[in-house]
Motif scaffolding. Structure first.
Motif, short mmCIF file in Angstrom:
data_model
loop_
_atom_site.label_atom_id
_atom_site.label_comp_id
_atom_site.label_asym_id
_atom_site.label_seq_id
_atom_site.Cartn_x
_atom_site.Cartn_y
_atom_site.Cartn_z
N TRP A 41 0.83 -1.21 0.00
CA TRP A 41 0.00 0.00 0.00
C TRP A 41 0.87 1.25 0.00
CZ3 TRP A 41 -4.66 1.96 -0.70
CH2 TRP A 41 -5.11 3.09 0.02
N VAL A 87 -6.29 3.10 -8.23
CA VAL A 87 -5.15 4.02 -8.12
C VAL A 87 -5.48 5.36 -8.76
CG1 VAL A 87 -2.77 4.42 -8.87
CG2 VAL A 87 -3.43 2.17 -7.99
N TYR A 136 -7.71 7.32 -6.47
CA TYR A 136 -6.93 7.91 -5.37
C TYR A 136 -6.17 9.13 -5.87
CZ TYR A 136 -3.48 8.33 -1.59
OH TYR A 136 -2.68 8.80 -0.56
N VAL A 153 0.87 2.97 -3.68
CA VAL A 153 -0.18 3.99 -3.63
C VAL A 153 0.31 5.25 -2.92
CG1 VAL A 153 -2.56 4.50 -2.93
CG2 VAL A 153 -1.94 2.17 -3.66
#
Length: 418
Positions: A278, A370, A373, A282
């Protein structure tokens, strides 16, 4: 007659450099750091002054170590002397009195005072910790809150959706990570999917104890004063009142079945690998410049925790030859199952360690999630970005994190079945 010398005074420390300290404090003040003077603050020569952001306040503290960082808006030593060594501290963090060593604390963390926070500890955004806590190899994901007088070493905890709907630990709670054989175990409250802030909060009542290794699911409630010795499932309440006492023979050199504890350790390590992915795929990919060193440090804390779990299991396996000899002296069928499992653990020791420390081939994060985000408002911060993910993006991230975490437990299960 002269004034007695205090052997514990900072000025008597062999590396203390008053003149150099005054120069470093003056240099920080010139850069816009609020430093409350050399009588309250000591900044060691190995601290890169550029790592202390303008707009931070060093009130009552000793800073040391080349990896120490303090972000803008943070206030260090608000309730007494804070000893900070090689810690990475984000923005708008508030630290009270205590000892902080080799730990990472992200934005808006608050530790009120008299803490002992050691290596392997990662406190994510908006974690709030009261007085007199001890953490080592501990991960608390964003918005988790703990009370006072807590010892939560060797533990992972997540859950909740926001700072108003968070997982919480009541005052006086203890994670019993150390057993009579000298072995240390780790427990998991929630799991890696808790970083998405879409999970039911977990409540651990005050004056409770968790006997590691166990797992506690999202939405669970541990009643105050309870002792948790077995896993607690999601949305369950655990109440334990001791009604009787049991005394039986105990031989610290003779282990019983260990498969459940090894599997639980693998589940926790799997969640740590998922958390690391993560951060790598990300959080770091879309981090602001000031956040990147913090996130790299967060990954190091995760790595430390994983390495500790592997070392602890390896040490237990190293004692199983002696346990086998002890079981061979005991009549009855129970010992045969223990002996078989012990031998399997000894034979598979290398694979067991590799299973914990090697997560396997990288699993790419779901592209759609992704991108979702990425498009969220960066100025609002990570917690806001995650909280505003589309439902489909959150679900895709959760499935991805679970798939990474499950691999470790599945590999451990296969080894124990041989």
């Amino acid at each position: 007659m002269g004034k007695p010398t205090d052997p514990y005074a900072l000025s008597n420390h062999p590396i203390y450099d008053e003149a150099g300290n005054r120069q470093r404090i003056a240099a920080l003040a010139a850069r816009g750091v609020d430093v409350w003077g050399p009588e309250r603050v000591y900044v060691a020569a190995d601290v890169p002054l550029g790592n202390i952001e303008p707009g931070s306040s060093i009130i009552n503290a000793t800073l040391s170590g080349p990896e120490t960082r303090v972000g803008r808006g943070s206030r260090i030593g608000v309730s007494g002397q804070a000893r900070v060594e090689n810690c990475q501290i984000g923005r708008d963090v508030e630290l009270g009195a205590g000892s902080y060593q080799n730990a990472t604390l992200l934005d808006s963390v608050r530790v009120r005072g008299f803490a002992e926070i050691r290596e392997g500890t990662l406190l994510e955004e908006q974690v709030d910790v009261a007085h007199s806590v001890a953490f080592k190899n501990t991960v608390l994901t964003a918005t988790v809150v703990t009370g006072s007088l807590i010892n939560y070493c060797d533990l992972f905890m997540s859950g909740g959706t926001s700072r108003k709907d968070h997982s919480e630990v009541g005052s006086g709670a203890v994670h019993f990570n150390f057993d009579p054989r000298g072995d240390k175990w780790s427990s998991m409250i929630g799991d890696a999917t808790g970083v998405l802030l879409e999970s039911a909060p977990i409540f651990v009542g005050g004056n409770s104890g968790i006997v590691g290794p166990v797992a506690i699911g999202f939405g669970a409630v541990i009643a105050a004063g309870s002792i948790v010795r077995l896993n607690v499932g999601p949305n369950c309440i655990h109440v334990e009142a001791m009604q009787s006492q049991l005394a039986q023979p105990f031989d610290p050199e003779r282990y019983t079945m260990l498969g459940g504890k090894f599997t639980q350790t693998a589940r926790l390590v799997g969640s740590l690998h998922a958390l690391d992915a993560w951060y790598e795929q990300v959080r770091l990919a879309f981090a602001a410049d000031y956040q990147k060193p913090l996130y790299y440090a967060a990954r190091r804390q995760i790595e430390r925790h994983i390495a500790e779990r592997a070392i602890r299991l390896q040490r237990i396996i190293g004692k199983l030859d002696r346990s086998i000899r002890k079981w061979e002296q005991v009549a009855g069928g129970r010992g045969e199952a223990c002996i078989r499992e012990h031998r399997a653990l000894i034979e598979n020791q290398e694979q067991i360690v590799n299973t914990l420390v090697e997560p396997g081939p990288p699993l790419p994060a779901p592209q759609q999630a992704v991108e979702d985000y990425q498009k969220r408002d960066t100025k609002a911060g990570h917690v806001s970005r995650v909280s505003n993910l589309d439902e489909s993006a959150g679900g895709a991230f959760a499935e991805w994190l679970r798939s990474i975490a499950d691999r470790t437990a599945e590999k451990m299960g296969a080894l124990l079945a041989t």
